[in-house]
Design a protein around this motif. Sequence first.
Motif, PDB file in Angstrom:
ATOM      1  N   ILE A  20       0.848  -1.196   0.000  1.00 13.94           N
ATOM      2  CA  ILE A  20       0.000   0.000   0.000  1.00 13.94           C
ATOM      3  C   ILE A  20       0.883   1.245   0.000  1.00 13.94           C
ATOM      4  O   ILE A  20       1.711   1.419   0.893  1.00 13.94           O
ATOM      5  N   ARG A  21       0.703   2.115  -0.998  1.00 13.93           N
ATOM      6  CA  ARG A  21       1.413   3.393  -0.964  1.00 13.93           C
ATOM      7  C   ARG A  21       0.606   4.351  -0.093  1.00 13.93           C
ATOM      8  O   ARG A  21      -0.578   4.596  -0.361  1.00 13.93           O
ATOM      9  N   VAL A  22       1.261   4.893   0.922  1.00 12.94           N
ATOM     10  CA  VAL A  22       0.547   5.735   1.885  1.00 12.94           C
ATOM     11  C   VAL A  22       0.941   7.200   1.818  1.00 12.94           C
ATOM     12  O   VAL A  22       0.254   8.055   2.396  1.00 12.94           O
ATOM     13  N   ALA A  23       2.026   7.523   1.112  1.00 10.47           N
ATOM     14  CA  ALA A  23       2.444   8.931   1.023  1.00 10.47           C
ATOM     15  C   ALA A  23       3.355   9.149  -0.172  1.00 10.47           C
ATOM     16  O   ALA A  23       4.099   8.252  -0.581  1.00 10.47           O
ATOM     17  N   ILE A  24       3.277  10.356  -0.731  1.00 10.57           N
ATOM     18  CA  ILE A  24       4.235  10.847  -1.715  1.00 10.57           C
ATOM     19  C   ILE A  24       4.684  12.209  -1.209  1.00 10.57           C
ATOM     20  O   ILE A  24       3.861  13.120  -1.067  1.00 10.57           O
ATOM     21  N   GLY A  25       5.971  12.339  -0.913  1.00 12.50           N
ATOM     22  CA  GLY A  25       6.440  13.580  -0.314  1.00 12.50           C
ATOM     23  C   GLY A  25       5.694  13.834   0.988  1.00 12.50           C
ATOM     24  O   GLY A  25       5.566  12.946   1.829  1.00 12.50           O
ATOM     25  N   GLU A  26       5.160  15.035   1.133  1.00 12.96           N
ATOM     26  CA  GLU A  26       4.403  15.395   2.334  1.00 12.96           C
ATOM     27  C   GLU A  26       2.926  15.038   2.233  1.00 12.96           C
ATOM     28  O   GLU A  26       2.178  15.191   3.201  1.00 12.96           O
ATOM     29  N   LEU A  27       2.490  14.579   1.077  1.00 12.14           N
ATOM     30  CA  LEU A  27       1.082  14.246   0.860  1.00 12.14           C
ATOM     31  C   LEU A  27       0.806  12.831   1.364  1.00 12.14           C
ATOM     32  O   LEU A  27       1.427  11.867   0.913  1.00 12.14           O
ATOM     33  N   VAL A  28      -0.127  12.698   2.308  1.00 11.91           N
ATOM     34  CA  VAL A  28      -0.449  11.388   2.867  1.00 11.91           C
ATOM     35  C   VAL A  28      -1.846  10.960   2.439  1.00 11.91           C
ATOM     36  O   VAL A  28      -2.731  11.792   2.198  1.00 11.91           O
ATOM     37  N   LEU A  29      -2.035   9.646   2.354  1.00 10.87           N
ATOM     38  CA  LEU A  29      -3.332   9.098   1.946  1.00 10.87           C
ATOM     39  C   LEU A  29      -4.405   9.420   2.968  1.00 10.87           C
ATOM     40  O   LEU A  29      -5.559   9.718   2.624  1.00 10.87           O
ATOM     41  N   GLY A  30      -4.060   9.341   4.230  1.00  9.56           N
ATOM     42  CA  GLY A  30      -5.000   9.690   5.293  1.00  9.56           C
ATOM     43  C   GLY A  30      -6.219   8.796   5.325  1.00  9.56           C
ATOM     44  O   GLY A  30      -6.132   7.581   5.139  1.00  9.56           O
ATOM     45  N   GLU A  31      -7.382   9.408   5.521  1.00 13.14           N
ATOM     46  CA  GLU A  31      -8.629   8.659   5.687  1.00 13.14           C
ATOM     47  C   GLU A  31      -9.421   8.508   4.400  1.00 13.14           C
ATOM     48  O   GLU A  31     -10.585   8.100   4.435  1.00 13.14           O
ATOM     49  N   LEU A  32      -8.830   8.816   3.272  1.00 15.49           N
ATOM     50  CA  LEU A  32      -9.530   8.683   1.994  1.00 15.49           C
ATOM     51  C   LEU A  32      -9.924   7.226   1.777  1.00 15.49           C
ATOM     52  O   LEU A  32      -9.079   6.333   1.803  1.00 15.49           O
ATOM     53  N   ALA A  33     -11.209   6.984   1.573  1.00 15.92           N
ATOM     54  CA  ALA A  33     -11.717   5.616   1.459  1.00 15.92           C
ATOM     55  C   ALA A  33     -11.243   4.949   0.174  1.00 15.92           C
ATOM     56  O   ALA A  33     -10.984   5.610  -0.835  1.00 15.92           O
ATOM     57  N   LYS A  34     -11.151   3.641   0.208  1.00 14.42           N
ATOM     58  CA  LYS A  34     -10.709   2.881  -0.955  1.00 14.42           C
ATOM     59  C   LYS A  34     -11.666   3.117  -2.133  1.00 14.42           C
ATOM     60  O   LYS A  34     -12.876   3.066  -1.988  1.00 14.42           O
ATOM     61  N   GLY A  35     -11.083   3.421  -3.289  1.00  9.12           N
ATOM     62  CA  GLY A  35     -11.888   3.681  -4.482  1.00  9.12           C
ATOM     63  C   GLY A  35     -12.380   5.104  -4.593  1.00  9.12           C
ATOM     64  O   GLY A  35     -12.989   5.472  -5.607  1.00  9.12           O
TER      65      GLY A  35
END
Length: 230
Positions: free
Chosen positions: A199-214
């Motif tokens: 699972i990719r959870v971050a790019i740079g300072e941008l995090v996936l956070g609570e964004l739901a799958k899909g």
Amino acid sequence: MLSKLGVCSRSQAEKAVCEGRVTVDGRVVLDPERSADPERQRICLDGEAVSARERVYIVLNKPRGIVVSAADERGRDTVYALLSDAGLPWLGPVGRLDKASEGLLLLSNDSIWAAQLTDPRYHVDKTYHVQVDTIPDPAVMERMMEGVTDKGEHLSARRVSLLRTGEKNAWLEVVLDEGRNRHIRRLLEAQSIGVLRLIRVAIGELVLGELAKGQWRHLTVAEVASLRRY
């Protein structure tokens, strides 16, 4: 020129030019490398004038089992099915996640911004949470950072740490500052370790956070700027 305007991908633009579907000031262009000035010249695709599109930047939580492609020759589901009813312009993926991987995926029609984020010279950190089929000892993580040579490519991770363990498997946090095909999977395969989830959870300072799958959302101006700093 079309991809820089955000009209389509670079490969789609090259195809359109080679097929004679693009004109500049009324003359058919057949050289994909030819430049044009949209401020001073009239550029048309299939007879319709084109101009720079509004720049759009989104983040999507890619589910496992979906391919990152506009169309798939084998008829598999693609990420674009998740965007089909959103009224968005053409967007291209910023980097890739293979079918079995999931998590943070960027899409944009800003080809210059996208190219800079994926250019290995800029070393943009990409953070992954990886479930493996064993409980690795510290030597495994050290070897991942030291790197291995596979099919003539040197593969390594910038950082690797143990997140948590179960009875028979564990989760690692792996940070890459470059991305080659199946990079993490090949690093682990070299040590006879299999990947159960990636699972990719971050790019740079941008995090996936609570964004739901899909699900997806637009990036904020500050998020776009933070990634542009790289």
